[in-house]
Design a protein around this motif. Structure first.
Motif, PDB file in Angstrom:
ATOM      1  N   GLU A  26       0.825  -1.207   0.000  1.00 15.26           N
ATOM      2  CA  GLU A  26       0.000   0.000   0.000  1.00 15.26           C
ATOM      3  C   GLU A  26       0.862   1.261   0.000  1.00 15.26           C
ATOM      4  O   GLU A  26       0.573   2.227  -0.704  1.00 15.26           O
ATOM      5  CB  GLU A  26      -0.930  -0.003   1.208  1.00 15.26           C
ATOM      6  CG  GLU A  26      -1.981   1.064   1.161  1.00 15.26           C
ATOM      7  CD  GLU A  26      -3.008   0.923   2.274  1.00 15.26           C
ATOM      8  OE1 GLU A  26      -3.802   1.857   2.427  1.00 15.26           O
ATOM      9  OE2 GLU A  26      -3.003  -0.091   2.991  1.00 15.26           O
ATOM     10  N   GLU A  27       1.954   1.236   0.759  1.00 14.23           N
ATOM     11  CA  GLU A  27       2.867   2.380   0.785  1.00 14.23           C
ATOM     12  C   GLU A  27       3.530   2.575  -0.574  1.00 14.23           C
ATOM     13  O   GLU A  27       3.754   3.705  -1.009  1.00 14.23           O
ATOM     14  CB  GLU A  27       3.943   2.180   1.842  1.00 14.23           C
ATOM     15  CG  GLU A  27       3.450   2.276   3.264  1.00 14.23           C
ATOM     16  CD  GLU A  27       4.509   1.863   4.285  1.00 14.23           C
ATOM     17  OE1 GLU A  27       5.640   1.521   3.886  1.00 14.23           O
ATOM     18  OE2 GLU A  27       4.195   1.883   5.485  1.00 14.23           O
ATOM     19  N   GLY A  30       0.381   3.076  -3.579  1.00 17.93           N
ATOM     20  CA  GLY A  30      -0.625   4.113  -3.357  1.00 17.93           C
ATOM     21  C   GLY A  30      -2.045   3.593  -3.478  1.00 17.93           C
ATOM     22  O   GLY A  30      -2.439   2.685  -2.765  1.00 17.93           O
ATOM     23  N   ASP A  31      -2.817   4.153  -4.408  1.00 21.69           N
ATOM     24  CA  ASP A  31      -4.237   3.839  -4.538  1.00 21.69           C
ATOM     25  C   ASP A  31      -4.524   2.512  -5.235  1.00 21.69           C
ATOM     26  O   ASP A  31      -5.677   2.108  -5.317  1.00 21.69           O
ATOM     27  CB  ASP A  31      -4.955   4.961  -5.292  1.00 21.69           C
ATOM     28  CG  ASP A  31      -4.985   6.249  -4.495  1.00 21.69           C
ATOM     29  OD1 ASP A  31      -4.876   6.173  -3.254  1.00 21.69           O
ATOM     30  OD2 ASP A  31      -5.109   7.319  -5.103  1.00 21.69           O
ATOM     31  N   ALA A  32      -3.541   1.873  -5.778  1.00 20.69           N
ATOM     32  CA  ALA A  32      -3.756   0.586  -6.451  1.00 20.69           C
ATOM     33  C   ALA A  32      -4.218  -0.455  -5.436  1.00 20.69           C
ATOM     34  O   ALA A  32      -4.098  -0.272  -4.228  1.00 20.69           O
ATOM     35  CB  ALA A  32      -2.477   0.130  -7.138  1.00 20.69           C
ATOM     36  N   ASP A  33      -4.733  -1.563  -5.918  1.00 22.01           N
ATOM     37  CA  ASP A  33      -5.279  -2.633  -5.080  1.00 22.01           C
ATOM     38  C   ASP A  33      -4.162  -3.446  -4.427  1.00 22.01           C
ATOM     39  O   ASP A  33      -3.501  -4.237  -5.097  1.00 22.01           O
ATOM     40  CB  ASP A  33      -6.162  -3.528  -5.943  1.00 22.01           C
ATOM     41  CG  ASP A  33      -6.730  -4.698  -5.189  1.00 22.01           C
ATOM     42  OD1 ASP A  33      -6.890  -4.597  -3.957  1.00 22.01           O
ATOM     43  OD2 ASP A  33      -7.017  -5.726  -5.830  1.00 22.01           O
TER      44      ASP A  33
END
Length: 68
Positions: A26-27, A30-33
């Motif tokens: 996630e870090e 970013g906004d990707a799954d």
């Protein structure tokens, strides 16, 4: 399957649990799954490949290393 991670600035690999893997992904993306990315990583490293996502490398912990 146990997965090891290594940031580009680190010299050693460390075994990482799935919750921490999701946080790292996630870090890095970013906004990707994150779950989808983790599934991709798991499939790709089955053959012994090292996958780079952002500044972090992922690899499967080999069976030989589990015995040591």
């Amino acid at each position: 399957m146990k997965i090891q991670t290594q940031y580009s600035y680190e010299k050693t690999w460390r075994t990482t649990n799935e919750d921490d893997l999701l946080k790292i992904i996630e870090e890095e993306v970013g906004d990707a799954d994150p779950k989808g990315t983790l599934n991709y990583i798991k499939e790709a490293i089955k053959t012994g490949k090292v996958i780079l996502v952002g500044g972090c490398r992922f690899r499967k912990l080999s069976e030989e290393k589990n015995d040591k």
